[in-house]
Design an enzyme around this catalytic site. Sequence first.
Site, PDB file in Angstrom:
ATOM      1  N   ARG A  21       0.771  -1.310   0.062  1.00 58.87           N
ATOM      2  CA  ARG A  21       0.044   0.002  -0.154  1.00 58.87           C
ATOM      3  C   ARG A  21       0.773   1.240  -0.093  1.00 58.87           C
ATOM      4  NH1 ARG A  21      -5.309  -1.256   1.564  1.00 58.87           N
ATOM      5  NH2 ARG A  21      -5.681  -3.701   1.896  1.00 58.87           N
ATOM      6  N   HIS A 215     -22.366   3.468   5.126  1.00 61.21           N
ATOM      7  CA  HIS A 215     -22.163   4.119   3.917  1.00 61.21           C
ATOM      8  C   HIS A 215     -23.644   4.450   3.254  1.00 61.21           C
ATOM      9  CE1 HIS A 215     -17.825   3.243   2.553  1.00 61.21           C
ATOM     10  NE2 HIS A 215     -18.088   2.248   3.267  1.00 61.21           N
ATOM     11  N   LYS A 246     -17.903   9.755   6.986  1.00 58.89           N
ATOM     12  CA  LYS A 246     -18.282   9.969   5.404  1.00 58.89           C
ATOM     13  C   LYS A 246     -19.045  10.867   5.220  1.00 58.89           C
ATOM     14  CE  LYS A 246     -17.015   5.093   5.126  1.00 58.89           C
ATOM     15  NZ  LYS A 246     -16.336   4.821   6.348  1.00 58.89           N
ATOM     16  N   THR A 275     -11.459   4.698  26.317  1.00 57.53           N
ATOM     17  CA  THR A 275     -10.945   5.464  25.088  1.00 57.53           C
ATOM     18  C   THR A 275     -11.491   6.988  25.315  1.00 57.53           C
ATOM     19  OG1 THR A 275     -11.459   3.537  23.699  1.00 57.53           O
ATOM     20  CG2 THR A 275     -11.249   6.003  22.577  1.00 57.53           C
TER      21      THR A 275
END
Length: 408
Positions: A21, A215, A246, A275
Amino acid sequence: MIYDDVFAKALTRLRDEQRYRIFIEIERIAGRCPYAIWNSPRGPREIVIWCSNDYLGMSQHPDVISAMSETASRTGTGAGGTRNIAGTNSPLVELERELADLHSKAAGLVFTSGYVSNQAGISTIARLIGDCLILSDELNHNSIIEGIRQSGVDRKIGQHNDVADLEPLLAAEPARPKLIVFESLYSMDGDLAPVGQICDLATRYGAMTYCDEVHAVGLYGARGAGIAARDGTIHRIDVIEGTLAKAFGCLGGYIAGSSNLIDAVRCYAPGFIFTTALPPPLCSAATAAIRHLKTSDQERRLQQASAARLKQVMSAARLPVMPTSTHIVPLMVCDAGLCKQASDLLLRDHGIYIQPINYPTVPKGTERLRITPTSFHGQALIDQLLDALIDVWRRPELPFARSPLAAE
């Protein structure tokens, strides 16, 4: 043992398989979506991005930028720690209320990414149910797979979008608690799940439903709540998972569901508890994007029109575009080396950036260029891309389709 040699050999394997990559360094230009500056080996160069998931350009919307700037100047940039230790910032509470309203659920819970929301959400829900059987689509995203794996419960993998295959898997465990996990829109092939039929089976066999709308959020439905909302099945989904990174143009992931379910995940999920919270400026920016897309349909209409037009002209040119009914436009190459070569030629010779998609994101032999038109890819840019693709397809002798493919 020379440990560094292990990593060097692993990288060599990737290069030999032509799967190594390479990231290109770009700087997007606010107010000029989809243009960016590529810091190429020969210096800065303006390019057009055709593979971004910022589908509606909301990361550059004035209201979103203004909301982020105002909150940053008022609160600073960071959250200061986990929500358990440093407290919950007000913009984050407001964002979770906005998400719950978007999906017509009682509550929402925000994570640092869509990956983490699936990983932590699925694993925690399944463990809390106890003796749970997870039914998962074979093409589910890696984040879903990791959530299932970390749950430690039994799982059965069903054939892709095949309710005829799913039903006997459910029927075989009539008394057992079950969780059906699927995506509403699969991002590599651009196809849609039969959400209504899956919900019918869940009702019939007493299963919970967990739907990944990553998506689709922002892009479908009257208010941008996704495919389930568009198709009138949102009330039948127990847990909806989505992303802020997105169509909403920011960062973070989330789940939405009943008050008890969300509160239980909040209290039990390590991926949430340990977190650092999403920074307040990002929360305010995401809230602004969601609110805008709840009332504005213009961005969605323009984006769908661009995708439809692109599929039409590519099919007419006999380029091997996979027919889809969504905004995802996969251009099939089916060879890792040729896919990388096509991507490099588009960037070098035409100033067009489309990242090659290869294994393990897609199975070997199905490598592709995944094109994602935005609201800002108008006719002139579509014509430019078509000319570039035809030129590139001729030079490395990539196969054209034998006849025009039907573009839905």
